[in-house]
Design an enzyme around this catalytic site. Structure first.
Site, PDB file in Angstrom:
ATOM      1  N   GLU A   5       0.872  -1.168   0.000  1.00 33.29           N
ATOM      2  CA  GLU A   5       0.000   0.000   0.000  1.00 33.29           C
ATOM      3  C   GLU A   5       0.911   1.221   0.000  1.00 33.29           C
ATOM      4  O   GLU A   5       1.397   1.650   1.047  1.00 33.29           O
ATOM      5  CB  GLU A   5      -0.901  -0.012   1.243  1.00 33.29           C
ATOM      6  CG  GLU A   5      -1.891  -1.174   1.278  1.00 33.29           C
ATOM      7  CD  GLU A   5      -3.049  -1.010   0.301  1.00 33.29           C
ATOM      8  OE1 GLU A   5      -3.358   0.138  -0.082  1.00 33.29           O
ATOM      9  OE2 GLU A   5      -3.639  -2.022  -0.096  1.00 33.29           O
TER      10      GLU A   5
ATOM     11  N   CYS B 266      -2.593   9.529   2.157  1.00 33.58           N
ATOM     12  CA  CYS B 266      -2.006   9.012   0.915  1.00 33.58           C
ATOM     13  C   CYS B 266      -2.942   9.136  -0.271  1.00 33.58           C
ATOM     14  O   CYS B 266      -2.497   9.184  -1.412  1.00 33.58           O
ATOM     15  CB  CYS B 266      -1.605   7.554   1.111  1.00 33.58           C
ATOM     16  SG  CYS B 266      -3.015   6.528   1.578  1.00 33.58           S
TER      17      CYS B 266
END
Ligand SMILES: NC(=O)c1ccc[n+]([C@@H]2O[C@H](COP(=O)([O-])OP(=O)(O)OC[C@H]3O[C@@H](n4cnc5c(N)ncnc54)[C@H](O)[C@@H]3O)[C@@H](O)[C@H]2O)c1
Ligand SMILES: CC1=C(/C=C/C(C)=C/C=C/C(C)=C/C=C/C=C(C)/C=C/C=C(C)/C=C/C=C(\C)C=O)C(C)(C)CCC1
Length: 538
Positions: free
Chosen positions: A227, A261
């Protein structure tokens, strides 16, 4: 353990290096006993974790405030509520998800062979987390890996040390230490962990460390869930609702001071509406923070000096013009939400991910030009946002890929813990959350169980090979193409029969609906004039 003078949270404590291999070995030994395979055991562990989160709410809030100056409201919404929901989602669904699944599309002649898919735990999972959402981003993979029946080692980020110690407390108080263990530390601890053999590594963090993790995992052919980050674009055309675009995009840059993010790194704005859009951004900032960002009780800070300096350098090195915010204060790592208008993709504001409350804005003249810019800046971002007409957004979606995308809003695609979260290309591999976590941390094992009595039916596979048997099998299962050598559809009897039966449509569902409508219409007609039979007989 040395207690911090200001807090009930102990000072950050590294896990001694010499304890790490033994911790992993212990988990491996437990996994072999099958303890974590028991579904009720997993559910009980998750229930305990749920109550641990609830009972430690104040410590979680305090740690987030001390690490990131994250306010109680955000702590509640994006961390505590999130993790509780993730726990509940798993607790309520594990039994259903863990059931054997049937194989889709098994040919008729193989139906009796008992194919099914069993979701089995992988073994011992290592989860390495990032600092920005220490609870959400560490506990979500943990919860998924527990639900799937694995043993788990969690290594949270040392950059949010108070949260790391609260996470350790949750492990100590709630989870079976034979199955789930916690490692606190930075590079040496993580490196040593990566020397151990795991069955899956889930890593959340930047691309640079992601590569290190993937390389290390490759040495032992260990699968990875990565991720990572990316340079996420937002597109705003002249057809967009500019006020809404400004409000919604700014939200994801003020949330957690932009340390998100999946927030945008740059906005591509159609030139004719640029100044209006900048006006809306500035208006919105005043709405969000009437007394200014520094005084806002809701606004977080950058996590530490290294990240403060990194983001500051992006702004200082830029040749662009600050068009929103711009103030900062190193003493508490405060940085006002800031936008820089640039005209070059090589500008310091465009070449790296800001991971802070800072973004760049670039004007474009045509949507094709904007798409070209986005594909040059980062062809595989983690997220993408498009504000404009539906046609424009569809064009953007089909021309620029991304891990996930939201149209006419900020990151709504990942605002619920049920939707799969994951990158594409350089922004990561694999996905997780809820059901997708369960799948990610499971092995889909295909199991078949052909009955003994069916042996004569599968005689064809045995030696001595027999062509007549093969011919019989082909007669049953050969699939004749409905296309020619040029790839064109061959319109034979079957095609026209299908067309008539489906009343001109393609899907069988809508054909059924059309037949139903026709039948009702015929019945009504028949009832009305009492002459349906006569009419049909004509
Ligand atoms: N896709 C996502 O869900 C997601 C979520 C949060 C952050 N991110 C990305 O993470 C980045 C910022 O987070 P970060 O600063 O915590 O990331 P990071 O990559 O610096 O650190 C992540 C983890 O790696 C460990 N680590 C650091 N150096 C290491 C080394 N040399 N060897 C082994 N392990 C090491 C850290 O201790 C930490 O636990 C941004 O790029 C952001 O986009 C992605
Ligand atoms: C309440 C009623 C209704 C519905 C209301 C709705 C749909 C409310 C929506 C609320 C939202 C959108 C809240 C936002 C929450 C923000 C969250 C959870 C932030 C999360 C942060 C994340 C995921 C960060 C991730 C970071 C990552 C991955 C990396 O860094 C109606 C409309 C139905 C009517 C009745 C009342």
């Amino acid at each position: 353990m040395a207690a911090d003078s200001k807090s009930a949270i102990p000072a950050f404590e590294h896990t001694p290096l010499d304890e790490i291999p033994a911790k992993v070995d212990r988990l491996r030994a437990t996994f072999r006993t099958g303890r974590t395979k028991d579904i009720q055991f997993r559910i009980v562990q998750l229930r305990k974790l749920y109550w641990g989160i609830l009972d430690n709410t104040h410590l979680i809030e305090e740690s987030l405030m001390r690490d990131l100056h994250k306010c109680q409201f955000e702590a509640t919404l994006s961390e505590i509520d999130w993790c509780k929901r993730e726990c509940m989602d798993m607790i309520n669904n594990i039994e259903k998800w863990a059931k054997d699944e049937s194989v889709v599309n098994v040919p008729l002649e193989f139906k009796i062979m008992g194919h099914r898919i069993r979701n089995e735990p992988l073994g011992v999972v290592l989860a390495i987390g990032s600092y920005n959402y220490p609870f959400q981003l560490n506990l979500t993979p943990l919860i998924g890996a527990i639900a799937a029946g694995n043993c788990v080692v969690l290594k949270a980020s040392e950059a949010s040390p108070y949260s790391a110690m609260v996470l350790k407390k949750l492990f100590d108080e709630c989870l079976d230490p034979e199955c789930y263990t916690y490692v606190n530390g930075a590079v040496p601890e993580t490196q040593l962990l990566l020397e151990q053999k795991f069955d899956k590594i889930a890593f959340t963090g930047g691309k640079a460390i992601g590569k290190i993790v993937a390389q290390k995992a490759a040495e032992t052919l260990t699968p990875v869930l990565l991720e990572l980050g990316g340079q996420n674009p937002a597109f705003v055309t002249k057809s967009a609702n500019l006020k809404m675009a400004a409000r919604r995009l700014l939200w994801q840059k003020v949330l957690n001071a932009g340390q998100v993010c999946i927030s945008h790194n740059y906005i591509l704005v159609e030139r004719s509406v640029l100044s209006e859009f900048l006006g809306e951004l500035n208006n919105q900032l005043r709405v969000f923070m009437p007394k200014g960002a520094k005084e806002s009780p809701d606004y977080a800070r950058l996590v530490n000096k290294r990240h403060f300096d990194r983001v500051k350098k992006m702004i200082d090195s830029s040749k662009g013009k600050i068009v929103l915010g711009g103030s900062m204060d190193e003493s508490d790592f405060f940085m006002e939400p800031t936008a820089v208008l640039v005209d070059d993709i090589q500008d310091s504001m465009m070449v790296e991910e800001s991971f802070g409350p800072v973004f760049s804005i670039m004007a474009f003249d045509t949507l094709d030009q904007a798409i070209d810019i986005a594909n040059k800046v980062d062809p595989t971002p983690l997220a993408l946002f498009s504000f404009g007409t539906d046609a424009e957004s569809e064009k953007v979606l089909s021309s620029v890929t991304s891990g996930g995308a939201t149209i006419n809003d900020s990151f709504f695609h990942n605002q619920i813990p049920q939707s799969p979260m994951g990158g594409v290309g350089q922004s990561g591999m694999g996905s997780y959350h809820g059901y997708y976590s369960f799948k990610t941390f499971s092995h889909q094992r295909t199991i078949a169980k052909p009955p003994y009595w069916a042996d004569s039916l599968i005689r064809v596979r045995y030696m001595p090979y027999s062509w007549p048997h093969l011919k019989r099998l082909h007669a049953m299962n050969s699939v004749n193409p409905n296309f020619d050598r040029n790839g064109a559809r061959v319109k034979g009897l079957k095609y026209y029969l299908g067309l008539i039966l489906s009343l001109g449509g393609k899907s069988s569902k809508s054909a059924l609906l059309r037949w139903a409508v026709l039948a009702i219409a015929a019945a009504v007609l028949g009832a009305k004039n009492g002459s349906l039979n006569q009419w049909l007989a004509k």
